[in-house]
Motif scaffolding. Structure first.
Motif, PDB file in Angstrom:
ATOM      1  N   LEU A 158      52.919  43.379  33.995  1.00 22.05           N
ATOM      2  CA  LEU A 158      51.943  42.297  33.892  1.00 22.05           C
ATOM      3  C   LEU A 158      50.654  42.665  34.627  1.00 22.05           C
ATOM      4  O   LEU A 158      49.548  42.430  34.118  1.00 22.05           O
ATOM      5  CB  LEU A 158      52.538  41.010  34.460  1.00 22.05           C
ATOM      6  CG  LEU A 158      51.618  39.781  34.486  1.00 22.05           C
ATOM      7  CD1 LEU A 158      51.167  39.424  33.082  1.00 22.05           C
ATOM      8  CD2 LEU A 158      52.324  38.599  35.145  1.00 22.05           C
ATOM      9  N   ALA A 159      50.792  43.255  35.810  1.00 19.67           N
ATOM     10  CA  ALA A 159      49.609  43.674  36.570  1.00 19.67           C
ATOM     11  C   ALA A 159      48.826  44.741  35.820  1.00 19.67           C
ATOM     12  O   ALA A 159      47.589  44.733  35.800  1.00 19.67           O
ATOM     13  CB  ALA A 159      50.025  44.191  37.949  1.00 19.67           C
ATOM     14  N   GLN A 160      49.537  45.673  35.158  1.00 21.39           N
ATOM     15  CA  GLN A 160      48.857  46.724  34.399  1.00 21.39           C
ATOM     16  C   GLN A 160      48.078  46.140  33.220  1.00 21.39           C
ATOM     17  O   GLN A 160      46.930  46.531  32.962  1.00 21.39           O
ATOM     18  CB  GLN A 160      49.875  47.745  33.900  1.00 21.39           C
ATOM     19  CG  GLN A 160      49.243  48.919  33.158  1.00 21.39           C
ATOM     20  CD  GLN A 160      50.282  49.838  32.542  1.00 21.39           C
ATOM     21  OE1 GLN A 160      51.465  49.487  32.458  1.00 21.39           O
ATOM     22  NE2 GLN A 160      49.861  51.001  32.121  1.00 21.39           N
ATOM     23  N   VAL A 161      48.690  45.200  32.482  1.00 19.66           N
ATOM     24  CA  VAL A 161      48.012  44.596  31.324  1.00 19.66           C
ATOM     25  C   VAL A 161      46.786  43.806  31.774  1.00 19.66           C
ATOM     26  O   VAL A 161      45.711  43.903  31.176  1.00 19.66           O
ATOM     27  CB  VAL A 161      48.992  43.686  30.555  1.00 19.66           C
ATOM     28  CG1 VAL A 161      48.251  42.889  29.475  1.00 19.66           C
ATOM     29  CG2 VAL A 161      50.104  44.523  29.922  1.00 19.66           C
ATOM     30  N   ARG A 162      46.927  43.036  32.841  1.00 19.55           N
ATOM     31  CA  ARG A 162      45.785  42.244  33.318  1.00 19.55           C
ATOM     32  C   ARG A 162      44.672  43.139  33.851  1.00 19.55           C
ATOM     33  O   ARG A 162      43.483  42.854  33.649  1.00 19.55           O
ATOM     34  CB  ARG A 162      46.252  41.273  34.397  1.00 19.55           C
ATOM     35  CG  ARG A 162      47.046  40.096  33.830  1.00 19.55           C
ATOM     36  CD  ARG A 162      47.551  39.160  34.910  1.00 19.55           C
ATOM     37  NE  ARG A 162      48.134  37.954  34.311  1.00 19.55           N
ATOM     38  CZ  ARG A 162      48.792  37.038  35.009  1.00 19.55           C
ATOM     39  NH1 ARG A 162      48.970  37.194  36.328  1.00 19.55           N
ATOM     40  NH2 ARG A 162      49.285  35.959  34.401  1.00 19.55           N
ATOM     41  N   THR A 163      45.030  44.216  34.512  1.00 21.44           N
ATOM     42  CA  THR A 163      44.010  45.148  34.994  1.00 21.44           C
ATOM     43  C   THR A 163      43.277  45.800  33.831  1.00 21.44           C
ATOM     44  O   THR A 163      42.053  45.973  33.862  1.00 21.44           O
ATOM     45  CB  THR A 163      44.663  46.231  35.875  1.00 21.44           C
ATOM     46  OG1 THR A 163      45.264  45.602  37.009  1.00 21.44           O
ATOM     47  CG2 THR A 163      43.629  47.236  36.352  1.00 21.44           C
ATOM     48  N   THR A 164      44.028  46.166  32.781  1.00 21.66           N
ATOM     49  CA  THR A 164      43.394  46.742  31.585  1.00 21.66           C
ATOM     50  C   THR A 164      42.419  45.759  30.965  1.00 21.66           C
ATOM     51  O   THR A 164      41.300  46.123  30.569  1.00 21.66           O
ATOM     52  CB  THR A 164      44.466  47.140  30.561  1.00 21.66           C
ATOM     53  OG1 THR A 164      45.362  48.104  31.159  1.00 21.66           O
ATOM     54  CG2 THR A 164      43.832  47.764  29.325  1.00 21.66           C
TER      55      THR A 164
END
Length: 551
Positions: free
Chosen positions: A43-49
């Motif tokens: 989830l953190a990776q998708v939001r950062t992207t």
């Protein structure tokens, strides 16, 4: 056999069985915790992207807004309009182009227009709604279409308002179409997120109408995401059947970043080994079970540490993107400002004034190039792909060139102490300019306003010594080496910038077989010293007296 003898194996069996049940329960709990950590990391990776892309688009839209302020005539086959459009058509391999609309939505002229497009009415999906907000928003991103007016490929478009004389009115619009191709830089960036071709994991950027703008999959680009009801998917992490879905919004363009993967496959790297370990622990001795539990606890701690590290990385990346986006606006505004002034007052300006304006725009463009190059160069340096083109150069001439580019303001002061003759060395001119620009820019940011910056170049015994000295607040002794690390911005951490300049500068100097270090007297001055080998046989000349340069 006594009752006691009978009870002992029963109790032992029950104890082993009980230990196995406890271990299974512990493993199940740990597995759930680990999967939760894995989900949070994704989830953190998708939001950062999503945040990263949003910041990049926001920066780009700011530069697009200036296109609407051009002196467009918006008449059919206008030679003046076509001349301006041709200045933007720099890519000979472009798969799509741009065009102008008048107040009646009629295409007046354009670049790479398809047959029959000129003179037709622009009626792309979402255009009617876009016109209602253009007067206030200036730039709008239109949804994906099966084909455009400049391309037969699926595409989306940027619509830039050409405002009328009265506030809130439109005189027309500038439409810039972007073809969706698998080999585009944006799609390749998303393809790079794919881990395995055989995996069910798919990354997609989806527009407001549910069409795929970019994807890590081998198909589906430009098509409607029929397997997803995007409007019904809540932001964050959810599950549809056996599939895990992670979604984050890109508000600046109304897009969504969506990651999907079969849940069993997503959890397999963690849950699979844990289930096997649990089965083994039930079948073996209690002691082996305790050892495996200890291993499991360690793995769980590692998963939690990885989650913490990813959160920290996401926070650092978000801050870095924000800083870079802010820093890019100044040189972009400089380039557009000088060029706009030149275009508006071309007939009234003398040849020297025109050259000065273009030169200053060029200097700002080089600053913009240097800042973006810092970000890209860092990755190239660490991957070992940072290229150099070595040739014989005059270091004194390179210093003068860098000084001219540095003098961009009326209060800028620079004192040069250079040899009268050349200082010849083997080096890459572009990389040396990067070194000089970074050192001068570092001095400017950290020195008080209107204080001179001293640049001194000496050559002797086959070695050139370059010194850049400013009257800033100095550097504490324990920070002298830290300022050459990545993402350290300013000597006290408060100066804005990418935080990559000195890191890249030292790596470039080292590749030229030289050294770079800092010397500082806290509260008085800071001196950066570069030593580089000169070409054997080069004749050093006597240095001239200090020559101040100021504007």
């Amino acid at each position: 056999m006594s009752l006691r003898d009978r009870l002992i194996p029963i109790v032992a069996a029950l104890a082993v069985l009980g230990a196995g049940v406890v271990v299974i329960l512990m493993l199940n709990s740990a597995s759930n915790d680990g999967i939760k950590a894995l989900e949070n990391a994704k989830l953190a990776q998708v939001r950062t992207t999503a945040r990263s892309f949003n910041a990049r688009v926001e920066s780009s839209l700011g530069s697009f807004a200036g296109l609407g302020a051009q002196p467009w005539e918006l008449t059919p086959d206008s030679a003046a309009d076509r001349a301006i459009l041709d200045t933007f058509a720099l890519d000979p391999d472009a798969r799509s182009g741009s065009f102008l609309l008048d107040a009646n939505d009629t295409i007046t002229t354009g670049v790479l227009l398809r047959d029959g497009a000129q003179g037709s009415v622009y009626d792309a999906p979402g255009w009617a709604e876009a016109k209602e907000v253009l007067a206030a928003q200036t730039v709008v991103v239109l949804p994906v279409t099966n084909d455009g007016f400049t391309t037969d490929l699926p595409s989306y478009a940027f619509a830039i308002a050409v405002l009328g004389e009265k506030p809130g009115t439109l005189r027309g619009a500038f439409i810039f179409e972007v073809a969706l191709t698998e080999d585009s830089a944006f799609n390749q960036e998303i393809r790079a997120l794919a881990v395995d071709e055989d995996s069910s994991a798919v990354w997609r950027f989806i527009d407001s109408n549910g069409f795929v703008v970019a994807t890590s999959a081998a198909s589906g680009l430009g098509e409607e995401a029929e397997d997803l009801q995007v409007s019904d998917i809540k932001d964050g992490l959810s599950q549809s059947g056996d599939r895990l879905i992670v979604k984050a919004d890109v508000p600046i363009v109304g897009w969504r970043v969506v990651f999907t993967q079969e849940r069993d496959e997503f959890t397999a790297p963690l849950a699979g080994p844990l289930r096997v370990a649990g089965l083994v622990l039930v079948l073996v001795m209690l002691g082996v079970g305790l050892v495996l539990v200890a291993i499991l606890v360690r793995r769980l701690r590692q998963a939690r540490e990885e989650e913490r590290r990813l959160r920290e990385l996401a926070r650092s990346q978000e801050e870095f993107i924000s800083v870079v986006s802010h820093e890019l606006r100044t040189p972009v505004a400089g380039v557009l400002g000088f060029l706009q002034t030149t275009l508006d007052h071309w007939e009234l300006m003398s040849e020297e004034e025109r050259l000065t304006a273009v030169r200053r725009a060029f200097v700002n463009a080089r600053r913009l190039q240097a800042m973006t190059r810092d970000v890209l160069d860092t990755e190239s340096i660490e991957s070992g792909q940072f290229g150099y083109t070595m040739t014989e150069v005059d270091l004194a001439a390179e210093v003068r060139t860098a000084a001219e580019g540095f003098l961009s303001g009326p209060d800028e002061q620079l004192r040069l102490d250079l040899p009268e003759g050349p200082v010849t060395m083997q080096g890459d001119p572009d990389r040396l300019q990067q070194v000089l620009a970074n050192l001068l820019d570092n001095a400017r940011k950290n020195a008080p306003p209107q204080t001179p910056i001293q640049v001194r170049l000496e050559s002797s015994a086959g070695q050139a010594r370059l010194v850049v000295e400013d009257q800033g607040g100095g550097i504490d002794a324990d920070q002298v080496e830290r300022i050459f690390e990545k993402f350290v911005r300013g000597r006290d951490g408060n100066v804005t910038g990418t935080g990559l300049g000195l890191y890249i500068t030292r790596r470039i100097v080292e590749q030229h077989h030289g050294r770079l270090w800092a010397e500082s007297t806290p509260g008085e001055l800071t001196r950066f010293v570069v030593e580089l080998p000169t070409v054997s046989g080069a004749t050093p000349a006597d240095t001239s007296a200090d020559r101040p340069m100021a504007r």
